[in-house]
Design a protein around this motif. Structure first.
Motif, mmCIF file in Angstrom:
data_model
loop_
_atom_site.group_PDB
_atom_site.id
_atom_site.type_symbol
_atom_site.label_atom_id
_atom_site.label_comp_id
_atom_site.label_asym_id
_atom_site.label_seq_id
_atom_site.Cartn_x
_atom_site.Cartn_y
_atom_site.Cartn_z
ATOM 1 N N THR A 273 0.845 -1.193 0.000
ATOM 2 C CA THR A 273 0.000 0.000 0.000
ATOM 3 C C THR A 273 0.882 1.246 0.000
ATOM 4 O OG1 THR A 273 -1.816 -1.075 1.167
ATOM 5 C CG2 THR A 273 -1.721 1.317 1.310
ATOM 6 N N LEU A 274 0.613 2.163 -0.911
ATOM 7 C CA LEU A 274 1.335 3.432 -0.962
ATOM 8 C C LEU A 274 0.426 4.552 -0.453
ATOM 9 C CD1 LEU A 274 3.199 3.275 -4.395
ATOM 10 C CD2 LEU A 274 3.951 2.485 -2.142
ATOM 11 N N ALA A 275 1.009 5.516 0.227
ATOM 12 C CA ALA A 275 0.247 6.629 0.784
ATOM 13 C C ALA A 275 0.987 7.940 0.541
ATOM 14 C CB ALA A 275 0.022 6.434 2.287
ATOM 15 N N CYS A 276 0.221 8.993 0.281
ATOM 16 C CA CYS A 276 0.790 10.321 0.081
ATOM 17 C C CYS A 276 0.810 11.079 1.398
ATOM 18 C CB CYS A 276 -0.034 11.091 -0.948
ATOM 19 S SG CYS A 276 0.595 12.753 -1.280
ATOM 20 N N VAL A 277 1.870 11.806 1.658
ATOM 21 C CA VAL A 277 1.966 12.589 2.885
ATOM 22 C C VAL A 277 0.917 13.700 2.914
ATOM 23 C CG1 VAL A 277 3.611 14.305 2.034
ATOM 24 C CG2 VAL A 277 3.662 13.638 4.449
ATOM 25 N N SER A 278 0.383 14.065 1.755
ATOM 26 C CA SER A 278 -0.653 15.093 1.678
ATOM 27 C C SER A 278 -2.037 14.566 2.008
ATOM 28 C CB SER A 278 -0.672 15.723 0.278
ATOM 29 O OG SER A 278 0.530 16.410 0.009
ATOM 30 N N ASN A 279 -2.129 13.284 2.317
ATOM 31 C CA ASN A 279 -3.434 12.705 2.634
ATOM 32 C C ASN A 279 -3.943 13.257 3.961
ATOM 33 O OD1 ASN A 279 -5.547 10.947 1.957
ATOM 34 N ND2 ASN A 279 -4.770 9.367 3.343
ATOM 35 N N PRO A 280 -5.105 13.925 3.979
ATOM 36 C CA PRO A 280 -5.642 14.407 5.256
ATOM 37 C C PRO A 280 -6.234 13.239 6.039
ATOM 38 C CG PRO A 280 -7.173 14.875 3.489
ATOM 39 C CD PRO A 280 -5.952 14.303 2.835
#
Length: 508
Positions: A273-280
């Motif tokens: 799973t990849l996640a963006c640091v900009s994800n609120p």
């Protein structure tokens, strides 16, 4: 039509010719050398983080489209102003065109990998635009001095000419852009790529991993639905025959690998799973896929990194850089140079022909698409794209969860309501998820099967909703180390958002 309006139209047409000529010339230079592309990339590089995050939160992945539309509107407004202020003996409008052209050339020459020829589209477009503007304004000036029916007819002729020139500029610009993109398009090449066979059987997704609850995000994200956040205004088109990966810096031996060289190596296939640091908190900038690639540990160790090195600075063909802890890439986790995604070659928008995939790190410090270099260095010697802008240098993913169902602000009759979502703590795994309604006690949710600690896990909870009125539902996750996500509310800057996700429903 009034002469002032003719001047505005003349400026806009001249501006269109400027951009159209630049697009056509860029076919012979580079699609990234056009004024809109170069200036847009400069804006992306220098936009304040707070404003950038606000825009992403407002329009999501349509931020680049919004930028292009905004630049186009501003360019034509300025061109219209240039037409109004242009005079036969005082060429203020031409000066405005020249300033725009100069700034565009500087922006193009400042791009990574730019050659001197990258100034040509803006230069030649500027010259064409100024010449046309001067000619049109001189014609309109003569009309201003005349009178009578003949002048009225000539004004209509000038207007028709402006419309024809504007249409030609539009067609030329669009044609130039399409020809440039088509000349470098690698979609046909990608369709012919045959992925290598991994060393182990394909990782299976057990039936219990996907609860298949209506409204709950699927365990595996399709390639078309996978989130995309990057700094590229247009998707780089990189042929596998031209691609190579250079591993250099603080190493005993520099290595350069071509796509053909990878065929001699054995790939692995993993769920990550990849996640963006900009994800609120509660956001959707996170996705899960099956990745095929080559262990970064083996590639890096083949170069012989020096004992005092602690950072891998990865570079994309478009100039983006990410700084990853060397220890994380070589600690045995399934960090890889990925070439496949969900059984297909990487989509071009997700890094074809090769990108980095690192479990446990936010994408801004690890998930470099269209990767071309790995520089072994130190954190006290180099800074990556986002760390230069004040973001954390290391970027480990936080323990988080999200509520997918029910939808926020719905009204539903009393009865059993299924609350469900996903939780993640890549490379630590999820130990549990708890739900709280209003100020009640935390209650354990049911976890789905977790095929890997490097992916998210689905969860669900059945709530007997009997009390009428408005209710708030909260969720929190605990990772495999026993650490529970914090309730402290923190923005995405500098190292990811924190807090409990919540939603409200009305019963009755």
């Amino acid at each position: 039509m009034a002469d002032r309006e003719l001047r505005i139209a003349a400026g806009i047409v001249a501006g269109g010719v400027t951009l159209g000529v630049a697009e056509v010339v860029s076919v012979l230079v580079s699609p990234d050398s056009t004024p809109l592309q170069a200036v847009g990339a400069w804006i992306v590089d220098h936009t304040p983080d707070g404003f950038r995050e606000w825009v992403i939160g407002l329009v999501g992945t349509n931020d680049k489209l919004l930028l292009f539309v905004s630049m186009g509107v501003v360019a034509f407004v300025l061109a219209g102003i240039a037409g109004v202020v242009e005079r036969e003996r005082r060429p203020f409008g031409s000066v405005l065109f020249a300033v725009f052209g100069l700034l565009s050339m500087l922006a193009a020459l400042g791009r990574p990998n730019a050659a001197w020829t990258w100034a040509l589209p803006a230069l030649l477009g500027m010259i064409a635009g100024i010449l046309l503007l001067r000619g049109l304004i001189e014609k309109i000036t003569r009309l201003d001095a005349g009178a009578g029916e003949d002048m009225s007819v000539e004004r209509r002729q000038v207007m028709r000419g402006l419309l024809v020139a504007g249409g030609a500029a539009l067609v030329g610009g669009v044609a130039g852009r399409l020809i440039g993109l088509r000349s470098r398009d690698v979609s046909a090449e990608r369709a012919d790529v045959r992925l290598p066979t991994p060393s182990e059987p394909e990782p299976s997704v057990e039936p219990g991993a996907d609860l298949r609850i209506p409204g709950l995000t699927p365990y595996l994200t399709s390639n078309s639905d996978f989130y995309r956040i990057d700094t590229a205004l247009t998707v780089p088109q990189v042929s596998k025959d031209d691609w190579s990966l250079r591993i250099h810096g603080m190493v005993d031996r520099e290595i350069r690998l071509t796509y053909a060289d990878l065929a001699a190596k054995t790939p692995i296939e993993r769920l990550v799973t990849l996640a963006c640091v900009s994800n609120p908190v509660g956001g959707d900038l996170i996705s899960n896929a099956r990745w095929l690639g080559y262990p970064l540990k083996e590639l890096i160790e083949a170069a012989g990194p020096h004992p005092d090195a602690d950072m891998v600075l990865s570079r994309s063909v478009d100039g983006f850089t990410a700084g990853s802890p060397l220890a994380v890439l070589t600690d045995g986790r399934d960090a890889m140079l990925a070439v496949g995604m969900n059984g297909e070659p990487l989509p071009t928008a997700h890094g074809y022909p090769a990108r980095l995939v690192v479990p446990g790190l936010y994408g801004y410090v690890s998930a470099t698409k269209w990767v071309s270099e790995l520089e072994i260095t130190r954190f006290d010697r180099a800074e990556a794209f986002w760390t230069r802008r004040g973001w954390s240098a290391y970027g480990p993913i936080k323990t988080e969860c999200r509520i997918d169902v029910p939808r926020n602000h719905i009204t539903t009759p009393p009865g059993k309501i299924t609350i469900a979502g996903v939780a993640w703590a890549q490379h630590r795994g999820i130990k549990g998820v708890e739900i709280r309604v209003d100020q009640g006690d935390w209650q354990p949710a049911r976890l789905a099967v977790a095929p890997s600690i490097d992916t998210w896990v689905q969860w669900s909870y059945d709530w007997d909703a009997t009390a009428s009125g408005l209710h708030t539902i909260w969720a929190r996750a605990t990772d495999g180390t026993g650490a529970t996500q914090t309730d402290k509310q923190q923005d995405v800057v500098p190292d990811g958002a924190t807090g409990y996700p919540s939603l409200t429903v009305r019963i009755g």
